[in-house]
Scaffold this active site. Sequence first.
Site: not given
Length: 347
Positions: A26, A28, A224
């Site tokens: 990922d 961001d 995250d």
Amino acid sequence: MTEQVRRRPGGCERPLNEAYDTALLDLDGVVYAGGAALAHAVDSLVTARDAGMHLAYVTNNAARTPQTVADQLTGFGLPTGAADVITSAQAVARLISEQVPPGARVLAIGGEGLRVALRERGLVPVESADDDPAAVAQGYDPAMDWGRLAEAAYAVQRGVPWFASNTDLTIPKERGIAPGNGALVEVVRTAAGGTPQVAGKPQPPMHRETVLRTGAERPLVIGDRLDTDIEGACNGGVDSLLVLTGVTTAAELLTATPPHRPTYVDADLRGLLTAQPAVEPAGEGFGCGGWHAAADGGTLTLDGAGEPLDGLRALCAAAWTAAGGGSCTADASGALKRLGLSGLSGR
């Protein structure tokens, strides 16, 4: 591969970048927040790549083109090609192309990344609900205004099939957590009703797009967010690493239900370069490093000393085992405070 019901974080005797052939990262909250690279991210990824691991960047952000994302990563000192970037715009464009005629018009409510992805699949982006679109494609755009959302609502009200690149309610930025595409999807839903088909993480179309474009055989999903990155890995039957540099807090991790429980947990991307310690049953609870955690009635207890992340791993095992197939409701505030986490993320 992931367990059906994971009750403790996994261990790995080899560094993760050696145990897996491809990192599905990922962006961001993992590699960067807004326009700034996160601490340790670039150095860790360069080291993993130089040691032979393939890096692929898998993002639910549909606003930018893969080339734009690749250019940003290259600017951070992480040389990247457009083919190494997979976006939810690409996944939703493929999903739409399988349900509408070739060359169909699509009302594109999003950024340039969405328009480029639609054209790649032979579709024609249009700007108005009055342009006779065969579908509505909604993706994140930081410059989204009321008029664009209104066009989507008008089309959906008329029965035009509605697709969303993703439904992340929030997105990490340099100044904090901002509204994501899911928040804007809810605006259209409030006005027009209905439910879009969703392509991005954690839905299967995104995993399919990633596999088609990377050819990964032993992938490790790194993210995250529990409800997109980790659930997407679970849906795809692959292992995952949660890093605490973005949205998910330590407290939220302890209450994770089975689809949201990662294989591994670490503070940041340096965890990609290390072995992961085993969490073992110990007495009435679990041990990791110098820590022992247990569920004692309505409280998670923690004894010992050592690295805070080892304590968190032990707490995860105690919480997930106590919860079984549900969400742990035991009070962990004292244990997290002892670790210096107190429910905060690593960022």
